[in-house]
Design a protein around this motif. Structure first.
Motif, PDB file in Angstrom:
ATOM      1  N   GLU A   1      18.303  46.390  55.154  1.00  0.00           N
ATOM      2  CA  GLU A   1      19.555  46.790  54.491  1.00  0.00           C
ATOM      3  C   GLU A   1      20.798  46.368  55.252  1.00  0.00           C
ATOM      4  O   GLU A   1      21.827  46.074  54.655  1.00  0.00           O
ATOM      5  N   ARG A   2      20.681  46.346  56.584  1.00  0.00           N
ATOM      6  CA  ARG A   2      21.841  45.961  57.391  1.00  0.00           C
ATOM      7  C   ARG A   2      22.263  44.532  57.051  1.00  0.00           C
ATOM      8  O   ARG A   2      23.442  44.242  56.900  1.00  0.00           O
ATOM      9  N   THR A   3      21.264  43.644  56.926  1.00  0.00           N
ATOM     10  CA  THR A   3      21.548  42.247  56.599  1.00  0.00           C
ATOM     11  C   THR A   3      22.151  42.174  55.194  1.00  0.00           C
ATOM     12  O   THR A   3      23.108  41.430  54.955  1.00  0.00           O
TER      13      THR A   3
ATOM     14  N   LEU B   1      25.751  43.208  55.188  1.00  0.00           N
ATOM     15  CA  LEU B   1      26.611  42.166  55.748  1.00  0.00           C
ATOM     16  C   LEU B   1      26.865  41.068  54.718  1.00  0.00           C
ATOM     17  O   LEU B   1      27.975  40.544  54.614  1.00  0.00           O
ATOM     18  N   TYR B   2      25.814  40.734  53.970  1.00  0.00           N
ATOM     19  CA  TYR B   2      25.942  39.691  52.948  1.00  0.00           C
ATOM     20  C   TYR B   2      26.956  40.130  51.883  1.00  0.00           C
ATOM     21  O   TYR B   2      27.851  39.368  51.534  1.00  0.00           O
TER      22      TYR B   2
ATOM     23  N   TYR C   1      30.492  40.075  53.152  1.00  0.00           N
ATOM     24  CA  TYR C   1      31.064  38.734  53.268  1.00  0.00           C
ATOM     25  C   TYR C   1      31.414  38.155  51.901  1.00  0.00           C
ATOM     26  O   TYR C   1      32.438  37.502  51.730  1.00  0.00           O
ATOM     27  N   TYR C   2      30.548  38.394  50.911  1.00  0.00           N
ATOM     28  CA  TYR C   2      30.716  37.725  49.620  1.00  0.00           C
ATOM     29  C   TYR C   2      31.453  38.547  48.569  1.00  0.00           C
ATOM     30  O   TYR C   2      31.632  38.074  47.459  1.00  0.00           O
TER      31      TYR C   2
ATOM     32  N   GLY D   1      25.032  30.775  48.333  1.00  0.00           N
ATOM     33  CA  GLY D   1      24.740  31.395  49.629  1.00  0.00           C
ATOM     34  C   GLY D   1      23.396  32.099  49.611  1.00  0.00           C
ATOM     35  O   GLY D   1      22.610  32.013  50.564  1.00  0.00           O
TER      36      GLY D   1
ATOM     37  N   GLU E   1      20.476  29.572  49.493  1.00  0.00           N
ATOM     38  CA  GLU E   1      20.355  28.949  50.818  1.00  0.00           C
ATOM     39  C   GLU E   1      19.653  29.893  51.814  1.00  0.00           C
ATOM     40  O   GLU E   1      18.733  29.496  52.531  1.00  0.00           O
ATOM     41  N   LEU E   2      20.100  31.129  51.781  1.00  0.00           N
ATOM     42  CA  LEU E   2      19.556  32.135  52.709  1.00  0.00           C
ATOM     43  C   LEU E   2      18.067  32.399  52.437  1.00  0.00           C
ATOM     44  O   LEU E   2      17.249  32.430  53.367  1.00  0.00           O
TER      45      LEU E   2
END
Lengths: 77, 273
Positions: A24-26, A29-30, A33-34, A45, A48-49
């Protein structure tokens, strides 16, 4: 508003998919950012990820769903 | 700055492994070497547990993968307790088999099984015909080796039934664990060249190394228990297995940290490369 709903759906899907595979942390962050980026950037994005993390073969299933979200909204417009 | 915990873990694992090899190759009966061997032997599972906990923390406890790793960590923790009790018996010069240590070793298997099966279950669920064929061939070959060394050779009609049950449980536990690990091989195959495949490959090789050590122990247990130096080198194989698992878990945590780092900066990794 179809554009906004497409963005929300993509963000929701990104949160769910990234959260499932990378925690969940990742995912947070996503989303952080978006949140102010365009749906095209969010989609690119995310693809790609997922390809980098899961490999192209495993990411295929998710990419199909990402494209479906984009397609449904395009037809709604 | 890019997170570097993955590199550090490899350096630390190499140092511990080198120290273990030196301690075991030294062939010295001095008390210092004796303690060094036993401390290093017990340190290795601690490394894998700490590394597993690190990966769980990076994922976040609510994540499905974190929960799978948690099962593996509990299994390793039970094995660690077993190793400590086993080592205590060796230090006290008491025959460690059968003992309470065996109960902890055997209890560790179900947790490891659940962890590895859950960990390898995601993405595409069904197996292709090629994967099924590979699974059947490898399973039959490995099952033969495990049943022969871990069950047939482990059975000793001269020993009491309880001792035999314990001895055979290892063989059965290894066999089941092997099937769970085969699923992990397919998981790794399917995710290659995705970056998630590398840490799990290392964890897989770590478990496989412990499995090889178990077979070696089953083959040379009497020489091992009589204090034969050559047979005691099996401990080095166990240490290597635990360290590989530890490195794999740190690599997994470091990979997620790296992903988080690049997302925070650029939204994805490749944009910054």
């Amino acid at each position: 508003m179809p554009k906004e709903s497409q963005k929300e759906r993509l963000i929701d899907y990104a949160r769910k998919t990234i959260g499932e595979h990378m925690g969940e942390r990742t995912a947070d962050l996503y989303v952080q950012y978006y949140k102010n980026k365009s749906p095209i950037e969010i989609r690119a994005g995310l693809i790609e990820l997922l390809e980098e993390f899961l490999g192209r073969q495993q990411a295929k299933h998710y990419i199909k769903e990402i494209k479906r979200i984009a397609f449904v909204n395009r037809t709604n417009q | 700055m890019k997170p570097r915990s993955g590199t550090y873990s490899i350096v630390i694992a190499c140092l511990i492994f080198a120290a273990t090899v030196i301690a075991y190759v030294a062939r010295s009966d001095s008390e210092a070497w004796f303690w060094a061997r036993n401390i290093l032997y017990v340190l290795a599972p601690v490394c894998s547990i700490v590394a597993g906990w690190y990966a769980v923390n990076v994922y976040g406890l609510r994540n499905r993968h974190a929960q799978s790793i948690m099962f593996i960590v509990v299994g390793l923790l039970l094995w660690f307790v077993g190793e400590v009790i086993f080592t205590s018996y060796v230090v006290a010069d008491v025959d460690p088999f059968p003992s309470v240590a065996d109960i902890f070793y055997v209890l560790g298997y179900p947790f490891l099984l659940i962890g590895f099966i859950r960990g390898s279950l995601h993405g595409k669920k069904s197996f292709s015909s090629k994967e099924k064929l590979e699974l059947v061939i490898v399973s039959v070959l490995l099952a033969f080796v495990v049943i022969y060394f871990g069950v047939y050779q482990a059975f000793n009609p001269m020993l009491p039934p309880f001792d035999n049950v314990i001895a055979i449980s290892y063989g059965i536990g290894d066999l089941l664990l092997l099937f769970a690990l085969l699923r992990l091989v397919i998981f790794v195959q399917r995710h290659t060249p995705g970056r998630i495949s590398m840490p799990w490959s290392v964890i897989y090789f770590g478990m496989l190394t412990i499995f090889v050590a178990d077979i070696l122990y089953a083959m040379f247990s009497s020489a091992f228990e009589s204090g034969n130096y050559a047979a005691m080198q099996i401990d080095v194989v166990y240490v290597l297995g635990y360290l590989l698992i530890g490195v794999g878990f740190v690599q997994l945590g470091a990979l997620l940290k790296e992903m988080q780092h690049f997302i925070r900066k650029n939204g994805s990794r490749s944009k910054s490369v």
